[in-house]
Motif scaffolding. Structure first.
Motif, PDB file in Angstrom:
ATOM      1  N   ARG A   1      56.025  -0.884  52.028  1.00 44.86           N
ATOM      2  CA  ARG A   1      55.913  -2.308  51.662  1.00 44.86           C
ATOM      3  C   ARG A   1      55.585  -3.194  52.872  1.00 44.86           C
ATOM      4  NH1 ARG A   1      57.861  -1.787  46.455  1.00 44.86           N
ATOM      5  NH2 ARG A   1      59.653  -0.402  46.251  1.00 44.86           N
ATOM      6  N   THR A   2      55.920  -2.729  54.085  1.00 46.53           N
ATOM      7  CA  THR A   2      55.684  -3.555  55.269  1.00 46.53           C
ATOM      8  C   THR A   2      54.447  -3.091  56.044  1.00 46.53           C
ATOM      9  OG1 THR A   2      57.197  -2.190  56.565  1.00 46.53           O
ATOM     10  CG2 THR A   2      58.128  -4.159  55.536  1.00 46.53           C
ATOM     11  N   ALA A   3      54.531  -1.876  56.600  1.00 50.24           N
ATOM     12  CA  ALA A   3      53.413  -1.407  57.438  1.00 50.24           C
ATOM     13  C   ALA A   3      52.174  -1.097  56.595  1.00 50.24           C
ATOM     14  CB  ALA A   3      53.838  -0.186  58.234  1.00 50.24           C
ATOM     15  N   PHE A   4      52.370  -0.508  55.390  1.00 49.60           N
ATOM     16  CA  PHE A   4      51.217  -0.214  54.515  1.00 49.60           C
ATOM     17  C   PHE A   4      50.780  -1.475  53.760  1.00 49.60           C
ATOM     18  CE2 PHE A   4      52.107   4.644  53.647  1.00 49.60           C
ATOM     19  CZ  PHE A   4      52.188   4.869  55.008  1.00 49.60           C
ATOM     20  N   LYS A   5      51.679  -2.474  53.691  1.00 54.19           N
ATOM     21  CA  LYS A   5      51.392  -3.761  53.028  1.00 54.19           C
ATOM     22  C   LYS A   5      51.000  -3.637  51.564  1.00 54.19           C
ATOM     23  CE  LYS A   5      49.812  -5.941  57.328  1.00 54.19           C
ATOM     24  NZ  LYS A   5      49.684  -4.741  58.185  1.00 54.19           N
ATOM     25  N   ASN A   6      51.601  -2.635  50.853  1.00 51.14           N
ATOM     26  CA  ASN A   6      51.380  -2.553  49.396  1.00 51.14           C
ATOM     27  C   ASN A   6      52.652  -1.990  48.759  1.00 51.14           C
ATOM     28  OD1 ASN A   6      51.382   0.345  49.446  1.00 51.14           O
ATOM     29  ND2 ASN A   6      49.235   0.326  50.083  1.00 51.14           N
ATOM     30  N   ASN A   7      52.618  -1.740  47.469  1.00 54.83           N
ATOM     31  CA  ASN A   7      53.801  -1.182  46.793  1.00 54.83           C
ATOM     32  C   ASN A   7      53.550   0.232  46.284  1.00 54.83           C
ATOM     33  OD1 ASN A   7      55.701  -3.351  47.028  1.00 54.83           O
ATOM     34  ND2 ASN A   7      54.453  -4.522  45.577  1.00 54.83           N
ATOM     35  N   ASN A   8      52.643   0.934  46.966  1.00 58.36           N
ATOM     36  CA  ASN A   8      52.316   2.294  46.528  1.00 58.36           C
ATOM     37  C   ASN A   8      53.394   3.284  46.966  1.00 58.36           C
ATOM     38  OD1 ASN A   8      49.971   1.437  45.363  1.00 58.36           O
ATOM     39  ND2 ASN A   8      48.691   1.937  47.159  1.00 58.36           N
ATOM     40  N   VAL A   9      54.577   3.093  46.437  1.00 59.88           N
ATOM     41  CA  VAL A   9      55.655   4.031  46.750  1.00 59.88           C
ATOM     42  C   VAL A   9      56.245   4.501  45.440  1.00 59.88           C
ATOM     43  CG1 VAL A   9      57.367   2.176  47.019  1.00 59.88           C
ATOM     44  CG2 VAL A   9      57.788   4.412  48.040  1.00 59.88           C
ATOM     45  N   ASP A  10      56.443   5.801  45.355  1.00 60.18           N
ATOM     46  CA  ASP A  10      57.079   6.362  44.168  1.00 60.18           C
ATOM     47  C   ASP A  10      57.988   7.481  44.658  1.00 60.18           C
ATOM     48  OD1 ASP A  10      57.697   6.564  41.520  1.00 60.18           O
ATOM     49  OD2 ASP A  10      55.721   7.190  40.842  1.00 60.18           O
ATOM     50  N   THR A  11      58.708   8.083  43.729  1.00 61.31           N
ATOM     51  CA  THR A  11      59.655   9.111  44.148  1.00 61.31           C
ATOM     52  C   THR A  11      59.647  10.238  43.141  1.00 61.31           C
ATOM     53  OG1 THR A  11      61.944   9.513  44.782  1.00 61.31           O
ATOM     54  CG2 THR A  11      61.595   7.993  42.951  1.00 61.31           C
ATOM     55  N   CYS A  12      60.206  11.367  43.530  1.00 60.30           N
ATOM     56  CA  CYS A  12      60.159  12.523  42.639  1.00 60.30           C
ATOM     57  C   CYS A  12      60.982  12.294  41.368  1.00 60.30           C
ATOM     58  CB  CYS A  12      60.556  13.801  43.353  1.00 60.30           C
ATOM     59  SG  CYS A  12      61.860  13.646  44.532  1.00 60.30           S
ATOM     60  N   ALA A  13      61.819  11.242  41.321  1.00 60.92           N
ATOM     61  CA  ALA A  13      62.508  10.927  40.068  1.00 60.92           C
ATOM     62  C   ALA A  13      61.496  10.620  38.975  1.00 60.92           C
ATOM     63  CB  ALA A  13      63.432   9.740  40.255  1.00 60.92           C
ATOM     64  N   ARG A  14      60.278  10.245  39.386  1.00 59.63           N
ATOM     65  CA  ARG A  14      59.207  10.039  38.408  1.00 59.63           C
ATOM     66  C   ARG A  14      59.124  11.232  37.480  1.00 59.63           C
ATOM     67  NH1 ARG A  14      57.772   6.059  36.701  1.00 59.63           N
ATOM     68  NH2 ARG A  14      57.395   5.119  38.729  1.00 59.63           N
ATOM     69  N   VAL A  15      59.262  12.435  38.056  1.00 59.09           N
ATOM     70  CA  VAL A  15      59.072  13.640  37.257  1.00 59.09           C
ATOM     71  C   VAL A  15      60.388  14.210  36.722  1.00 59.09           C
ATOM     72  CG1 VAL A  15      56.933  14.210  38.458  1.00 59.09           C
ATOM     73  CG2 VAL A  15      59.082  15.232  39.241  1.00 59.09           C
ATOM     74  N   CYS A  16      61.498  13.468  36.862  1.00 61.31           N
ATOM     75  CA  CYS A  16      62.724  14.012  36.263  1.00 61.31           C
ATOM     76  C   CYS A  16      63.491  12.972  35.466  1.00 61.31           C
ATOM     77  CB  CYS A  16      63.602  14.708  37.294  1.00 61.31           C
ATOM     78  SG  CYS A  16      64.296  13.633  38.541  1.00 61.31           S
ATOM     79  N   HIS A  17      64.091  11.979  36.138  1.00 64.38           N
ATOM     80  CA  HIS A  17      64.985  11.085  35.405  1.00 64.38           C
ATOM     81  C   HIS A  17      64.493   9.647  35.334  1.00 64.38           C
ATOM     82  CE1 HIS A  17      68.539  12.969  33.717  1.00 64.38           C
ATOM     83  NE2 HIS A  17      68.519  13.849  34.691  1.00 64.38           N
ATOM     84  N   SER A  18      63.189   9.419  35.528  1.00 65.02           N
ATOM     85  CA  SER A  18      62.731   8.028  35.410  1.00 65.02           C
ATOM     86  C   SER A  18      63.052   7.443  34.023  1.00 65.02           C
ATOM     87  CB  SER A  18      61.243   7.917  35.753  1.00 65.02           C
ATOM     88  OG  SER A  18      60.491   8.883  35.065  1.00 65.02           O
ATOM     89  N   PRO A  19      62.973   8.239  32.940  1.00 64.78           N
ATOM     90  CA  PRO A  19      63.340   7.664  31.637  1.00 64.78           C
ATOM     91  C   PRO A  19      64.805   7.233  31.561  1.00 64.78           C
ATOM     92  CG  PRO A  19      61.999   9.615  31.323  1.00 64.78           C
ATOM     93  CD  PRO A  19      62.387   9.582  32.775  1.00 64.78           C
ATOM     94  N   THR A  20      65.679   7.906  32.349  1.00 59.68           N
ATOM     95  CA  THR A  20      67.087   7.510  32.364  1.00 59.68           C
ATOM     96  C   THR A  20      67.215   6.091  32.895  1.00 59.68           C
ATOM     97  OG1 THR A  20      67.936   9.734  32.604  1.00 59.68           O
ATOM     98  CG2 THR A  20      69.298   7.983  33.507  1.00 59.68           C
ATOM     99  N   GLY A  21      66.565   5.855  34.033  1.00 58.35           N
ATOM    100  CA  GLY A  21      66.613   4.528  34.628  1.00 58.35           C
ATOM    101  C   GLY A  21      66.081   3.482  33.671  1.00 58.35           C
TER     102      GLY A  21
END
Lengths: 947, 170
Positions: A358-378
């Motif tokens: 968010r700072t050095a790359f100046k964008n929000n292109n960050v995701d995490t491996c929860a995408r492929v497991c418990h993102s629906p839980t969140g």
């Protein structure tokens, strides 16, 4: 045995509210009714000699050492099995008792080798200590002329511990630990009298028996009979450091027992609230990967992915990374790079990666491996209840009356929690299991589900709707609860939906493959229980309707008033050690730490002020978007922290194509994983033994991860990220990881009260932890929901696009096995491979028969996406039409076969449903051949070039 | 009394078959407390408890293999191999000892040329010790299959054995 010199009270704590006062050795003591005399005495500081008693096991009364005298009573009862009574006067140390105890001890030692000086338990032996306590000075039956057990053999079959029968005193502690603590019942005392001995299974070796190698028996053994091989080889450890396990989402507290910088063994801590002194084969034993020869300790670079790796200095690697990323951004724009955070890294390590993006790359292109497991839980729990996390602490299961287990296999994936659940079931709670496979929670020693709803993969939502429909139709709704705590309008809307006839059990029975009456009975059981709890896993989330199902479960719990109390709740069993934490830390492209939208101006401003620059208010790419954009050429640089997307993510052909398209792929990991095949920079990471930070487990509990050894790479992972940020021009600076936690607490209201100091003081804390809940929050939504009123969401069942066809007539569902963990990067570099050397394909006898498949045959597993070969295991656990495998080994390529379909809300992949065909084959797949060729090249022409 | 020895029915056991055992087991209730009854039944049917039966029973009673093995091995009465046509149990407990069972035991072992837990193929007798048959007032006692012999003497023992052997020639 363990170094941990926590007081052993001998017998478990009594939970009785009534207090009893008595006198022991002239001192008054007040204890709860039901407490043993032994425990009451220990509370006074008086140790009564004992061998068969320990405070995590029920009193047994077999060793006859803990005898006491009670005024007004005849004889000398065992203090472990005698409960206190009001005004009792007890003497624990008299001449008569001393003589008796000495006599008993003499008998024990008359059949025990006197090799203390060379014994592996020397200095850490309860038998030795007790002999000292009773003042044993001679053994009149010495010389071993009589019959004895000294020639009994040693069983070395288990890779981690040995069983030396010649040292066994048959106290049954191992047998009882296996029964009461682990719940496997793999051990017994065989025969009787002089011939009695510990037997694994039917006089089998430990390895061949039902033993799951949790090590509870080793910990319980008061002698050197059951002993870690590492202790036998290297001696008793001399110091110990408390930390949190880096395997599953249970997050067990361990003492790392060490000699200097050498880890000798891991012993679960009694202080650990997540594990209560218990552990599994992974956490306790499978830590050897941290010093595995394949571990990469130096940074490496290469200009092309076909070149060999070149070892370089940290500085060179960091500068190279920063320069490449900056060049990409100059050429292709700000959004052409991004990062993925790891659910295995600490909260602090994850926080800095998302901050880097968010700072050095100046964008929000960050995701995490929860995408492929418990993102629906969140997503689902946030939408309905207001918090992206499970609702209970683990201890809550001890108060549940009915457990609804959906799409989770805790005995394999969350073994320590499974032991707790099994204990509750043995106490009389009932369990309903909804799972396509007959998992151990359906039926195993002393466990029998009241119903096994063996539904077809992909029909979860129809199942949960049928439950809700039944409850509404049969008027089992908790009206007071719904009226008081839930949003009326949303509920009315939902009520009209759920009453529709297409949600009735009778309407969906055929679709599910479960008969309507069983569905109704199960729904009634859940609704009518005093306290009913839902536990679920990836079998819920990894579907095209994963988020719908999570909301469906929340609806069901609200409908029956099962949220906000002990023993109830909707409980995700989260996969990785810090998947909860990595989500909490703002690893999503649309959310800042604490699940707050990047488009929310107030939230963004607080971060902007603290970080000193303005932040993008547009959500960035999710992982699947990153891959798609990479293939289309707009996304060109990626920083992947501790995640092996080229093995764990679905549709590997697609993932590989995406990774291959990148101009700069930076992989930060312990090993050259599958993803690193496509990397240009390799930044060596640290194992949990080297980390200093926190992990957050599935019950929102933050536990400390303390460094047992220095980073073997010379750098903490947060330092690497910090250095990249600095090299890219953003002044990120921390002196210590505790400063990162300070920043997290400063910027995230739910973490406001958390600091390393607090965790060191309290042991662990469950978020939210702030001024309103200074000691954390074991149970969420007490008295009302976090979002205000509970929101009933419409959960229409929509069948997945992935359907069986004549060409692909079977459904593949994937899962886990006890001994291996996730992509296996850690466990397959340990002795755990003896239990699971390769992934296998489980197939029902009927399906196997139709295809002429026999046990052990090589099968080509093919979907419209790809094919891979696996060996078959014919298993009645499966239902006809469904096959199953795991993805622990890279060579298996299970995810070559899985598809691009994913959850409608979160893009969590649909790993659990793939239409496939299975055929006998005599060769491996083309992809597998490539895999072997690459490995060969890596070992010959493409070896790492030293610095 | 001695004539009775001629009337001791021979043991007739089924050959061990896992499928048959599985079929027979279905008639029982799977409540854990039935385990001993079931073990007695199978020993009566097959003459012993085959090792293959253990996993079957474990699954049926929802127990572990280890637990079932623990129960079986605890009781001396459960055998792990098929016995002879006659199982001769001679009492070794206090009352019978006092009335001379030790001497009888020595004679018996000599006559059959076997030790305890062994089978004499010539006479088709398996010899077992037993600790009290509940008939102390008529010590010393021995039991052949389910037939009790009391106040046994050296002479009567010889005749009993003869009776058994003769029957076999019948």
């Amino acid at each position: 045995m363990s170094l941990d010199k926590d007081i052993d009270f001998g017998t478990p704590e009594s939970k009785n509210q009534v207090l009893v006062s008595l006198e022991i050795d002239g001192h008054q003591v007040i204890v709860p009714k039901g407490t043993s005399i032994m425990r009451a005495a220990k509370q006074l500081g008086t140790s009564i000699p004992k061998l068969c008693a320990t405070d995590n096991l029920e009193a047994f009364g077999s060793c006859r050492l803990c005898l006491v005298e009670i005024e007004g009573r005849r004889g000398m009862p065992a203090s472990c099995t005698t409960p206190v009574e009001a005004d009792m006067v007890v003497h624990t140390q008299t001449d008569k008792l001393a003589k008796l105890r000495k006599g008993v001890m003499e008998l024990y030692i008359s059949d025990h080798p006197l090799d203390c000086l060379t014994c592996s338990a020397n200095g850490d032996c309860e038998l030795q200590d007790t002999a000292g306590e009773v003042g044993l000075r001679e053994v009149r039956y010495g010389g071993y002329q009589g019959e004895n057990h000294l020639a009994a053999t040693t069983d070395n079959s288990n890779p981690y511990f040995s069983f030396d029968a010649s040292k066994c005193i048959v106290c049954s502690r191992c047998v009882r630990a296996c029964d009461e603590v682990q719940g496997t019942f793999a051990l017994t005392i065989s025969k009787r009298g002089f011939e009695s001995h510990v037997s694994a299974g039917i006089e089998e070796s430990f390895l061949a028996s039902e033993c799951v190698s949790c090590g509870a028996c080793v910990q319980a053994c008061p002698t050197a009979t059951l002993m870690e091989k590492s202790v036998i080889e290297q001696g008793i450890p001399e110091h110990s450091i408390e930390t949190t396990c880096a395997y599953c989402g249970v997050g067990c507290t361990f003492n790392v027992e060490m000699k200097g910088e050498q880890v000798i063994r891991m012993v679960p801590s009694k202080k650990g609230k997540a594990n209560d002194g218990h552990a599994c084969v992974k956490g306790r034993f499978a830590w050897g990967y941290a010093s595995h020869k394949e571990r990469i300790l130096k940074p490496m670079l290469r200009s092309s992915i076909d070149d060999p790796w070149q070892e370089v200095s940290w500085d060179e690697a960091i500068q190279f990374t920063a320069k490449r990323f900056q060049e990409i951004q100059q050429q292709y724009g700000r959004k052409a790079i991004g990062g993925i955070t790891s659910s295995r890294a600490t909260n602090e390590e994850v926080f800095v990666v998302q901050k880097l993006v968010r700072t050095a790359f100046k964008n929000n292109n960050v995701d995490t491996c929860a995408r492929v497991c418990h993102s629906p839980t969140g997503f689902g729990l946030n939408k309905t209840l207001g918090t992206s996390a499970g609702t209970q602490d683990f201890a809550s299961v001890e108060s549940a009356d009915v457990i609804l287990l959906i799409g989770a296999n805790p005995t394999d994936a969350h073994p320590v929690f499974a032991s707790r659940m099994k204990k509750r079931l043995r106490e009389g709670a009932q369990i309903i299991v909804a799972d396509p496979r007959r998992i151990d929670m359906v039926e195993s020693p002393h466990i029998k589900a009241v119903a096994h709803l063996a539904l077809r993969p992909g029909t979860n939502v129809a199942l949960i709707n049928a439950f809700a429909h039944t409850i509404v139709e049969e008027d089992l709704v908790d009206w007071d609860y719904v009226n008081q705590r839930c949003d009326k309008e949303l509920f009315e809307h939902w009520l009209a939906f759920i009453k529709q006839a297409n949600n009735a059990p009778e309407s969906v029975a055929t679709l599910l493959g479960v008969d309507a009456e069983t569905l109704r009975q199960s729904a009634r059981l859940y609704a009518e229980a005093e306290r009913a709890a839902i536990y679920y896993g990836l079998g819920v989330t990894e579907h095209s309707q994963g988020s719908t199902m999570v909301m469906g479960m929340a609806n069901l719990a609200m409908l029956t008033g099962n949220l906000g109390f002990n023993g109830c709740g909707v409980n995700p069993l989260r996969g990785q050690n810090n998947v909860q934490g990595s989500c909490d830390m703002g690893s999503f492209p649309h959310e800042l730490p604490g699940y707050r939208s990047v488009s929310d101006d107030l939230t963004r401003q607080s971060f902007e002020q603290d970080w000193g620059l303005s932040l993008d208010n547009e959500p960035g790419y999710r992982i699947p978007n990153m891959f798609n954009e990479a293939i289309s050429g707009t996304f060109r640089g990626m920083y992947i922290q501790g995640e092996d997307v080229a093995q764990s993510d679905p549709d590997i052909h697609h993932v590989e194509a995406a990774l291959r398209s990148l101009d700069c792929l930076v992989v930060q990991d312990l090993f050259l994983n599958e993803t690193a095949k496509y990397a240009h920079v390799f930044l060596p990471g640290t194992s949990f033994l080297e980390k200093n930070g926190t992990f957050t487990n599935a019950e929102r509990r933050l536990g400390r991860v303390r460094p047992a050894i220095k980073p073997r790479t010379g750098k903490h992972e947060w330092q690497i990220t910090m250095d990249i940020a600095q090299a890219m021009g953003y002044p990120m600076h921390y002196e210590h990881s505790s400063e990162i936690m300070q920043e997290i607490a400063r910027l995230t209201p739910t973490f406001a009260g958390i600091s390393f100091d607090k965790l060191d003081r309290e042991g662990s804390v469950q978020w939210p932890c702030n001024d309103e809940a200074p000691n954390g929050t074991p149970i969420m939504h007490v008295g009302g929901f976090v979002r205000g009123k509970g929101a009933f969401e419409i959960t229409e069942f929509v069948a997945t696009e992935e359907k069986v066809t004549p060409k692909f007539p079977l459904l593949l569902t994937t899962g886990r096995i006890l001994s291996q963990y996730n992509v296996g990067a850690q466990t397959r570099r340990t002795e755990n491979n003896v239990w699971h050397p390769e992934d296998i394909l489980e197939i029902h006898p009927h399906d196997a028969d139709e295809r002429g498949i026999k046990d052990g045959d090589l099968i080509m597993l093919k979907s419209r996406k790809g094919e891979t070969s696996l060996h078959a295991l014919i298993s009645e656990r499966m239902q006809p039409g469904v096959v199953y495998t795991t993805f622990h080994m890279p060579f298996s390529g299970a995810n070559i076969v899985t598809t691009e379909y994913s959850d409608w809300a979160t893009n969590c992949p649909e790993y659990k449903v793939t239409a496939v065909q299975c055929k006998l084959t005599d060769h491996i797949s083309e992809w597998q051949q490539h895999f072997l060729d690459y490995q060969e090249k890596q070992n010959t022409t493409n070896k790492v070039i030293p610095a | 009394m001695l004539d009775i020895a001629h009337n001791v029915p021979k043991n007739h056991f089924e050959d061990w078959q896992l499928e048959l055992a599985a079929k027979l087991l279905k008639d029982f209730d799977s409540e854990e407390h039935n385990l001993l009854d079931v073990l007695h039944f199978f020993q009566g049917t097959f003459g012993y408890i085959d090792k293959e039966l253990i996993p079957l029973l474990a699954k049926f009673f929802n127990l572990s293999r280890a637990e079932v093995h623990g129960v079986i091995s605890f009781y001396h009465d459960f055998r792990d191999e098929k016995p002879a046509a006659y199982v001769l149990k001679i009492c070794q407990a206090e009352s019978c000892q006092a009335m001379g069972s030790n001497k009888l035991t020595t004679e018996l072992k000599a006559a059959l040329n076997i030790d305890f837990h062994e089978t004499s193929t010539a006479t088709d007798i398996t010899l077992e010790p037993v600790y009290c048959l509940g008939n102390c007032s008529c010590s010393p006692n021995l039991m052949i299959n389910s037939q009790m012999f009391s106040r046994v003497t050296s002479e009567s023992l010889t005749q009993i054995l003869q009776g058994l052997t003769e029957e076999q020639h019948d």
